[in-house]
Design a protein around this motif. Structure first.
Motif, mmCIF file in Angstrom:
data_model
loop_
_atom_site.group_PDB
_atom_site.id
_atom_site.type_symbol
_atom_site.label_atom_id
_atom_site.label_comp_id
_atom_site.label_asym_id
_atom_site.label_seq_id
_atom_site.Cartn_x
_atom_site.Cartn_y
_atom_site.Cartn_z
ATOM 1 N N UNK A 1 0.654 -1.292 -0.043
ATOM 2 C CA UNK A 1 0.096 0.152 0.148
ATOM 3 C C UNK A 1 0.895 1.326 0.099
ATOM 4 N N UNK A 2 0.412 2.240 -0.703
ATOM 5 C CA UNK A 2 1.218 3.496 -0.772
ATOM 6 C C UNK A 2 1.113 4.036 0.815
ATOM 7 N N UNK A 3 2.353 4.554 1.009
ATOM 8 C CA UNK A 3 2.475 5.174 2.552
ATOM 9 C C UNK A 3 1.754 6.528 2.684
ATOM 10 N N UNK A 4 0.854 6.857 3.398
ATOM 11 C CA UNK A 4 0.286 8.046 3.546
ATOM 12 C C UNK A 4 1.088 8.849 4.798
ATOM 13 N N UNK A 5 0.554 10.089 4.696
ATOM 14 C CA UNK A 5 1.144 10.906 5.806
ATOM 15 C C UNK A 5 0.190 10.871 7.024
ATOM 16 N N UNK B 1 4.453 -3.583 5.000
ATOM 17 C CA UNK B 1 5.336 -2.705 4.640
ATOM 18 C C UNK B 1 4.542 -1.720 3.604
ATOM 19 N N UNK B 2 4.801 -0.509 3.406
ATOM 20 C CA UNK B 2 4.356 0.395 2.373
ATOM 21 C C UNK B 2 5.201 0.122 1.188
ATOM 22 N N UNK B 3 4.526 0.515 -0.082
ATOM 23 C CA UNK B 3 5.286 0.020 -1.236
ATOM 24 C C UNK B 3 5.429 1.435 -2.285
ATOM 25 N N UNK B 4 6.354 1.171 -2.958
ATOM 26 C CA UNK B 4 6.516 1.964 -4.138
ATOM 27 C C UNK B 4 5.340 2.197 -5.046
ATOM 28 N N UNK B 5 4.778 0.826 -5.028
ATOM 29 C CA UNK B 5 3.768 0.513 -6.058
ATOM 30 C C UNK B 5 2.810 -0.553 -5.183
ATOM 31 N N UNK B 6 1.558 -0.539 -5.677
ATOM 32 C CA UNK B 6 0.476 -1.561 -5.029
ATOM 33 C C UNK B 6 -0.565 -2.099 -5.718
ATOM 34 N N UNK B 7 -1.336 -2.765 -5.296
ATOM 35 C CA UNK B 7 -2.554 -3.139 -5.899
ATOM 36 C C UNK B 7 -3.464 -2.100 -6.307
#
Length: 467
Positions: A366-370, A391-397
């Motif tokens: 999942x993309x990391x959020x603020x 863990x957050x990702x560079x790209x995701x589903x």
């Protein structure tokens, strides 16, 4: 209905295989006319007869793999241009692999000019084949006439999406849950090809689902978050009754190790390959307004741990001088001309390769959020925290199957699909599909002014999850 669907799938498969056979035939022709003679100067002798059959099978299987991965076989399911674009990406990937295969057999880097010409010819074949296949599909399989059933909330958004696929779906009538179960069941039996069960009370939805199932009626259903969570459940056979075990998600040690190894290897390779682009981008940003090249921002990864994400700066230095966190809007005037370009081609995300090497991020997740945006989302969507189980990702589903301006609630569902169905193969598949997304401009669009966000009542979409 089952026999018709079986015939349909067989016809689609045959149409797809015919296209791949034509593409493979072009490759074998070029090999025979050009590269077969080059082989004699290497450690291999020229290929004849059985050798050509072996080459054909290897190329065909390779092309089949990439085409299936990118959706180039989904005639009738995807739009014609999407099918064609998927075929183009598949051909590029297949021919790149084939070029290095030929070079290895020849013990040198051979000329790529014949392969490039061949690939242009394959693009033409793919275009003609896609057009003919789509016309045949429309002729034999007209759009399904559907009954749309929903609750009291606005449905204009999803109906507009169905309108974009008039070749596949046609909403004949909309009916709402307040008309009562009996009236809805009577309408279902009026001769529709299928039923859409959208955002509605869960108890009624389940009754209608069983009603349709018992009568062989096709159902398209909007999953709620609990439905997605059950997908990752374990089947237990402790007693003489089925039991599903739904528990807190956690990757196995083996999965974590393999995922981390893939992240490190791929990140190192991409840092080397993309370093010239990163250097040119840094120079362009610095020359434009003399501001900082990199943009650092606090984001959250697994278990809400905070880290500083790295991006090439695409907005003005004072873009958030008021201290208010907000998503980029469509045609946002805070974005610089250089920033607009690097966002369009995704170059602004390249510094995150160093976040991956450091261990703050993964390639897929999942993309990391603020933190402040997460808190805003959690006010209406407490389930938003579920995204931080990995863990957050560079790209995701959500990036592969959604868009930048997909609603937060739908992105949450997509991310949960990934978490509940995780496998190493799924990661590899999403990495391949990310290449396709890079060339789709609609996936970078900003948020519309009137688009639903966490601050605009997303809770209305989830208040009946337990109903």
């Amino acid at each position: 209905m089952g026999r018709i669907e079986a015939v349909k799938r067989t016809i689609i498969l045959q149409m797809a295989l015919i296209g791949l056979v034509f593409q493979t035939a072009l490759y074998i022709y070029v090999w025979q006319k050009v590269y077969n003679d080059i082989m004699q100067s290497g450690m291999w002798r020229s290929f004849y007869r059985k050798g050509f059959w072996l080459l054909a099978v290897v190329y065909f299987l390779l092309l089949l793999f990439f085409t299936a991965t990118y959706g180039g076989l989904r005639i009738g399911y995807l739009k014609p241009m999407d099918v064609f674009f998927s075929q183009v990406i598949s051909l590029i990937c297949t021919n790149i692999v084939s070029y290095f295969q030929i070079s290895l057999l020849s013990l040198k880097l051979v000329t790529a000019y014949p392969l490039i010409l061949m690939m242009l010819g394959q693009f033409v074949v793919a275009g003609v084949w896609t057009f003919i296949s789509h016309r045949l599909y429309k002729q034999f399989f007209p759009p399904k006439q559907l009954l749309f059933i929903s609750g009291e909330r606005p449905v204009e958004g999803i109906l507009k999406k169905f309108e974009t696929r008039k070749d596949k779906y046609h909403i004949l009538k909309c009916i709402y849950e307040n008309e009562g179960q009996r009236a809805i069941e009577k309408e279902i039996l009026s001769g529709y090809d299928g039923v859409v069960l959208w955002d509605m009370n869960t108890a009624l939805r389940n009754k209608l689902l069983k009603f349709c199932y018992s009568r062989g009626v096709r159902v398209y259903i909007m999953p709620k978050i609990p439905d997605i969570m059950v997908q990752g459940a374990d089947q237990l056979h402790l007693f003489d009754t089925p039991i599903l075990l739904v528990r807190d998600y956690a990757m196995t040690v083996e999965q974590r190790l393999v995922k981390r190894m893939i992240d490190i290897v791929c990140a190192l390779i991409l840092v080397v390959v993309t370093s010239p682009f990163m250097i040119l981008t840094a120079i362009a940003i610095k020359v434009y307004d003399s501001g900082p090249v990199l943009y650092k921002q606090v984001r959250c990864t697994r278990d809400m741990r905070q880290f500083q994400i790295l991006k090439f700066r695409s907005m003005r230095s004072d873009a958030e001088k008021d201290g208010v966190a907000r998503l980029a809007a469509k045609n946002d005037n805070r974005i610089t001309p250089v920033g607009r370009f690097i966002r369009k081609v995704r170059i602004d995300e390249l510094p995150q390769l160093f976040n991956i090497l450091k261990g703050d991020m993964s390639f897929i997740g999942p993309r990391p959020e603020r933190p402040e945006i997460i808190r805003q989302y959690q006010e209406d969507m407490p389930e938003f925290t579920f995204r931080t189980k990995v863990k957050s990702g560079l790209a995701g589903y959500a990036q592969v199957y959604g868009k930048y301006n997909t609603t937060p609630y739908d992105k949450l569902k997509l991310d949960l699909f990934y978490i509940e169905n995780y496998s190493v193969w799924l990661d590899l598949k999403l990495m391949l599909l990310t290449i396709k997304v890079l060339f789709q401009t609609d996936s970078t669009e900003g948020v519309e002014e009137n688009q639903t966000t966490a601050m605009q009542g997303v809770a209305n979409q989830i208040k009946d999850e337990e109903g």
